[in-house]
Design a protein around this motif. Structure first.
Motif, PDB file in Angstrom:
ATOM      1  N   ASP A   1       0.806  -1.224   0.000  1.00  0.00           N
ATOM      2  CA  ASP A   1       0.000   0.000   0.000  1.00  0.00           C
ATOM      3  C   ASP A   1       0.844   1.281   0.000  1.00  0.00           C
ATOM      4  O   ASP A   1       0.474   2.280   0.614  1.00  0.00           O
ATOM      5  N   GLN A   2       1.970   1.234  -0.695  1.00  0.00           N
ATOM      6  CA  GLN A   2       2.862   2.380  -0.826  1.00  0.00           C
ATOM      7  C   GLN A   2       2.751   2.933  -2.247  1.00  0.00           C
ATOM      8  O   GLN A   2       2.636   2.169  -3.203  1.00  0.00           O
ATOM      9  N   ALA A   3       2.811   4.238  -2.401  1.00  0.00           N
ATOM     10  CA  ALA A   3       2.731   4.878  -3.713  1.00  0.00           C
ATOM     11  C   ALA A   3       4.122   5.341  -4.146  1.00  0.00           C
ATOM     12  O   ALA A   3       4.806   6.055  -3.415  1.00  0.00           O
TER      13      ALA A   3
ATOM     14  N   ASP B   1       3.623   6.635   2.028  1.00  0.00           N
ATOM     15  CA  ASP B   1       2.513   5.887   2.602  1.00  0.00           C
ATOM     16  C   ASP B   1       1.326   6.842   2.726  1.00  0.00           C
ATOM     17  O   ASP B   1       1.498   8.059   2.729  1.00  0.00           O
ATOM     18  N   GLU B   2       0.155   6.300   2.848  1.00  0.00           N
ATOM     19  CA  GLU B   2      -1.045   7.143   2.975  1.00  0.00           C
ATOM     20  C   GLU B   2      -0.926   8.091   4.159  1.00  0.00           C
ATOM     21  O   GLU B   2      -1.384   9.241   4.107  1.00  0.00           O
ATOM     22  N   SER B   3      -0.262   7.658   5.226  1.00  0.00           N
ATOM     23  CA  SER B   3      -0.112   8.519   6.418  1.00  0.00           C
ATOM     24  C   SER B   3       0.804   9.715   6.143  1.00  0.00           C
ATOM     25  O   SER B   3       0.826  10.672   6.919  1.00  0.00           O
TER      26      SER B   3
ATOM     27  N   TRP C   1      -6.850   6.722  -1.841  1.00  0.00           N
ATOM     28  CA  TRP C   1      -5.517   6.119  -1.738  1.00  0.00           C
ATOM     29  C   TRP C   1      -5.348   4.865  -2.599  1.00  0.00           C
ATOM     30  O   TRP C   1      -4.320   4.726  -3.274  1.00  0.00           O
TER      31      TRP C   1
ATOM     32  N   THR D   1      -4.578   5.962  -6.008  1.00  0.00           N
ATOM     33  CA  THR D   1      -3.229   6.539  -6.082  1.00  0.00           C
ATOM     34  C   THR D   1      -2.177   5.451  -6.177  1.00  0.00           C
ATOM     35  O   THR D   1      -1.262   5.522  -7.005  1.00  0.00           O
ATOM     36  N   VAL D   2      -2.293   4.426  -5.339  1.00  0.00           N
ATOM     37  CA  VAL D   2      -1.329   3.319  -5.366  1.00  0.00           C
ATOM     38  C   VAL D   2      -1.350   2.634  -6.731  1.00  0.00           C
ATOM     39  O   VAL D   2      -0.294   2.370  -7.316  1.00  0.00           O
TER      40      VAL D   2
ATOM     41  N   VAL E   1       0.493  11.691   3.552  1.00  0.00           N
ATOM     42  CA  VAL E   1      -0.252  12.708   2.795  1.00  0.00           C
ATOM     43  C   VAL E   1      -0.931  13.677   3.720  1.00  0.00           C
ATOM     44  O   VAL E   1      -1.470  13.402   4.710  1.00  0.00           O
TER      45      VAL E   1
END
Length: 82
Positions: free
Chosen positions: A12-14, A78-80, A46, A49-50, A82
Protein backbone atom coordinates in the motif's frame (compact mmCIF):
# COMPACT_ATOMS: atom_id res chain seq x y z
CA UNK A 1 13.01 -2.78 -10.49
CA UNK A 2 9.60 -4.33 -11.22
CA UNK A 3 9.90 -6.41 -8.05
CA UNK A 4 10.46 -3.31 -5.92
CA UNK A 5 7.58 -1.38 -7.51
CA UNK A 6 5.17 -4.30 -7.14
CA UNK A 7 6.26 -4.96 -3.56
CA UNK A 8 5.70 -1.33 -2.59
CA UNK A 9 2.20 -1.39 -4.13
CA UNK A 10 1.47 -4.69 -2.39
CA UNK A 11 2.27 -2.94 0.89
CA UNK A 12 0.00 0.00 0.00
CA UNK A 13 2.86 2.38 -0.83
CA UNK A 14 2.73 4.88 -3.71
CA UNK A 15 5.84 5.33 -5.89
CA UNK A 16 6.29 9.04 -6.54
CA UNK A 17 9.25 8.67 -8.90
CA UNK A 18 12.60 7.00 -9.34
CA UNK A 19 15.96 8.34 -10.37
CA UNK A 20 18.59 6.41 -12.26
CA UNK A 21 22.25 6.63 -11.37
CA UNK A 22 25.28 5.08 -13.04
CA UNK A 23 28.59 4.36 -11.44
CA UNK A 24 31.91 4.75 -13.20
CA UNK A 25 35.55 4.80 -12.19
CA UNK A 26 35.26 8.57 -11.77
CA UNK A 27 32.04 8.77 -9.72
CA UNK A 28 28.28 8.41 -9.60
CA UNK A 29 26.18 10.26 -12.18
CA UNK A 30 22.46 10.91 -12.60
CA UNK A 31 21.04 9.40 -15.79
CA UNK A 32 17.91 10.65 -17.55
CA UNK A 33 15.05 8.28 -18.46
CA UNK A 34 11.62 8.41 -20.07
CA UNK A 35 8.92 9.77 -17.76
CA UNK A 36 5.15 10.06 -18.10
CA UNK A 37 4.92 13.40 -16.26
CA UNK A 38 1.91 12.55 -14.12
CA UNK A 39 0.82 14.82 -11.29
CA UNK A 40 0.22 13.52 -7.77
CA UNK A 41 -3.33 14.22 -6.54
CA UNK A 42 -3.38 14.26 -2.73
CA UNK A 43 -7.20 14.24 -2.77
CA UNK A 44 -7.60 11.05 -4.83
CA UNK A 45 -8.65 7.87 -3.01
CA UNK A 46 -5.52 6.12 -1.74
CA UNK A 47 -6.11 2.76 -3.48
CA UNK A 48 -6.45 4.63 -6.79
CA UNK A 49 -3.23 6.54 -6.08
CA UNK A 50 -1.33 3.32 -5.37
CA UNK A 51 -2.65 1.70 -8.57
CA UNK A 52 -1.88 4.70 -10.78
CA UNK A 53 1.61 5.21 -9.38
CA UNK A 54 2.38 1.49 -9.72
CA UNK A 55 1.36 1.45 -13.38
CA UNK A 56 3.20 4.67 -14.12
CA UNK A 57 6.41 3.47 -12.48
CA UNK A 58 6.21 0.09 -14.25
CA UNK A 59 5.75 1.77 -17.63
CA UNK A 60 8.69 4.09 -17.02
CA UNK A 61 10.85 1.19 -15.81
CA UNK A 62 10.03 -0.75 -18.98
CA UNK A 63 11.91 1.88 -21.01
CA UNK A 64 15.10 1.56 -18.95
CA UNK A 65 17.99 -0.33 -20.52
CA UNK A 66 19.48 -2.30 -17.65
CA UNK A 67 23.24 -2.70 -17.33
CA UNK A 68 25.64 -3.59 -14.55
CA UNK A 69 26.58 -0.11 -13.39
CA UNK A 70 23.06 1.33 -13.19
CA UNK A 71 20.95 1.60 -10.05
CA UNK A 72 17.63 3.21 -9.15
CA UNK A 73 16.70 5.38 -6.19
CA UNK A 74 12.96 5.07 -5.57
CA UNK A 75 10.92 7.72 -3.78
CA UNK A 76 7.66 6.46 -2.24
CA UNK A 77 5.10 7.46 0.35
CA UNK A 78 2.51 5.89 2.60
CA UNK A 79 -1.04 7.14 2.98
CA UNK A 80 -0.11 8.52 6.42
CA UNK A 81 2.45 10.80 4.68
CA UNK A 82 -0.25 12.71 2.79
Amino acid sequence: MEEVINDLAKHDQAVLYFQLWRTTDTGIYWTDHETLHWEFDPHAPWPQTVAITRETALMEAAFVTVHGNLFAAVEWIDESDV
